[in-house]
Write a protein that holds these residues in place. Structure first.
Motif, mmCIF file in Angstrom:
data_model
loop_
_atom_site.group_PDB
_atom_site.id
_atom_site.type_symbol
_atom_site.label_atom_id
_atom_site.label_comp_id
_atom_site.label_asym_id
_atom_site.label_seq_id
_atom_site.Cartn_x
_atom_site.Cartn_y
_atom_site.Cartn_z
ATOM 1 N N UNK A 72 0.777 -0.942 -0.539
ATOM 2 C CA UNK A 72 -0.288 -0.631 -0.309
ATOM 3 C C UNK A 72 0.446 1.470 -0.103
ATOM 4 N N UNK A 73 1.899 1.280 0.789
ATOM 5 C CA UNK A 73 2.825 2.142 0.902
ATOM 6 C C UNK A 73 3.552 2.929 -0.837
ATOM 7 N N UNK A 74 3.796 1.673 -0.696
ATOM 8 C CA UNK A 74 4.831 1.502 -2.499
ATOM 9 C C UNK A 74 3.920 2.306 -3.260
ATOM 10 N N UNK A 75 1.993 1.619 -3.405
ATOM 11 C CA UNK A 75 1.487 1.801 -4.302
ATOM 12 C C UNK A 75 1.406 4.012 -4.331
ATOM 13 N N UNK A 76 0.642 4.192 -3.161
ATOM 14 C CA UNK A 76 1.363 5.870 -2.839
ATOM 15 C C UNK A 76 1.938 6.650 -2.990
ATOM 16 N N UNK A 77 3.347 5.791 -2.515
ATOM 17 C CA UNK A 77 4.163 6.741 -3.509
ATOM 18 C C UNK A 77 4.241 6.666 -4.284
ATOM 19 N N UNK A 78 3.823 5.780 -5.059
ATOM 20 C CA UNK A 78 3.989 6.022 -6.890
ATOM 21 C C UNK A 78 2.528 6.306 -6.970
ATOM 22 N N UNK A 79 1.760 6.712 -6.898
ATOM 23 C CA UNK A 79 0.618 7.588 -6.919
ATOM 24 C C UNK A 79 0.372 9.344 -7.332
#
Length: 114
Positions: A72-79
């Motif tokens: 989830x944190x990775x997706x937030x960073x990518x977003x």
């Protein structure tokens, strides 16, 4: 005196019978308690296994939760990175559109003078 001894003997036999019955009753109670102890020990073993299984499942779920939180944190960073890129491209498009309008206006003005 002989009758007295006979009465005492009778009383002792009676007492011995009562005590023998008490021993039988106590043995029966002891056997019943032994069965209860065995049943309780079996339940304890079963519950201990259930606890062990639930602890293992809990650990697995905790591990999955950590993996999901990391993903989830990775997706937030990518977003966030994509949002920054999008905003930069949007600003570039606005500026390019503005420059294009300016060039078209100047070109039209030159064409009008010709």
């Amino acid at each position: 005196i002989r009758i007295k001894h006979q009465e005492e003997l009778t009383e002792l036999h009676k007492k011995r019978g009562e005590l023998a019955q008490s021993v039988i009753d106590l043995n029966n109670q002891m056997q019943q308690k032994d069965k209860e102890i065995q049943a309780n020990e079996a339940k304890i073993a079963e519950y201990s296994q259930t606890i062990a299984d639930l602890k293992e499942e809990c650990q697995e779920l905790y591990s999955k939760l950590q993996d999901l939180e990391q993903a989830n944190q990775t997706l937030k960073d990518e977003y966030d990175a994509l949002q920054i890129t999008f905003n930069a491209l949007e600003e570039k498009l606005r500026k390019t559109t503005e420059d294009n309008q300016d060039l078209v206006s100047r070109w039209m003005a030159e064409k009008a003078q010709e």
